[in-house]
Design an enzyme around this catalytic site. Sequence first.
Site, mmCIF file in Angstrom:
data_model
loop_
_atom_site.group_PDB
_atom_site.id
_atom_site.type_symbol
_atom_site.label_atom_id
_atom_site.label_comp_id
_atom_site.label_asym_id
_atom_site.label_seq_id
_atom_site.Cartn_x
_atom_site.Cartn_y
_atom_site.Cartn_z
ATOM 1 N N ASP A 67 -17.252 53.918 31.091
ATOM 2 C CA ASP A 67 -17.450 54.497 29.712
ATOM 3 C C ASP A 67 -16.213 55.260 29.299
ATOM 4 O OD1 ASP A 67 -19.172 55.427 27.940
ATOM 5 O OD2 ASP A 67 -20.214 56.968 28.814
ATOM 6 N N SER A 133 -25.684 53.784 24.217
ATOM 7 C CA SER A 133 -24.798 54.517 23.491
ATOM 8 C C SER A 133 -23.525 53.695 22.978
ATOM 9 C CB SER A 133 -24.381 55.730 24.112
ATOM 10 O OG SER A 133 -23.436 55.464 25.552
ATOM 11 N N PRO A 164 -21.496 68.599 20.899
ATOM 12 C CA PRO A 164 -20.262 68.582 21.474
ATOM 13 C C PRO A 164 -20.355 69.266 22.806
ATOM 14 C CG PRO A 164 -20.971 70.296 20.048
ATOM 15 C CD PRO A 164 -22.026 69.490 19.932
ATOM 16 N N GLY A 171 -26.960 58.308 31.154
ATOM 17 C CA GLY A 171 -27.686 56.763 31.064
ATOM 18 C C GLY A 171 -28.681 56.551 32.104
ATOM 19 N N ASP A 172 -28.664 57.323 33.327
ATOM 20 C CA ASP A 172 -29.502 57.330 34.117
ATOM 21 C C ASP A 172 -30.974 57.764 33.760
ATOM 22 O OD1 ASP A 172 -27.735 56.357 36.185
ATOM 23 O OD2 ASP A 172 -27.077 58.549 36.618
#
Length: 189
Positions: A67, A133, A164, A171-172
């Site tokens: 990522d 994302s 923020p 993602g999981d």
Amino acid sequence: VKGQVLQCHDLNSIYDALKANNVNRYDYITTGYVGDASFLKAIASIISDLRKSNPNIRYICDPVMGDNGRFYVPEELAEVYRTDIIPIADVLLPNQFEAEQLTGIKIESEGDGWKVCEKLHETGKASTVIISSSSIDHSNKSIVSLGSFERGKIKVKAAIPIIPSNFTGSGDVFAAAYLTLSDNLTDPT
């Protein structure tokens, strides 16, 4: 942090025991982080074997590789995903970085994102590709997800306001939510 890191032989041993006890019938398989090429290849082999008894099993793959422009698995796993996993996955859930690594296409706009989805559809059997994302909102106010369903016939864009902070495992959660929600739909694409 404690725990055991499974090796390829461990996975094969577990699967052999499941088969021997006749508990290897599933409707869904989902995978996430895999840090070893041989383990990833074993997953592909197991899914192929599972499809012999259930050709309708749905394989949902979150190709966790990295990522924010960096890998956190060995880079050679991208090739294993391309050659062994993408061709058999029914659903692909990469983030922007992973989608770029899998296709070789840099995502700098929404149009680029749709091109990546199209390429992933063409490369394999996935009826659904969701880039979970991306940073294509250049105002830096939103994370954008692009969902391509029914091999690109239906396209959905979702902009989620940026909070923020740093979140590990989002993602999981996304992959688990997809699996759970898709099971409740008549057409889970």
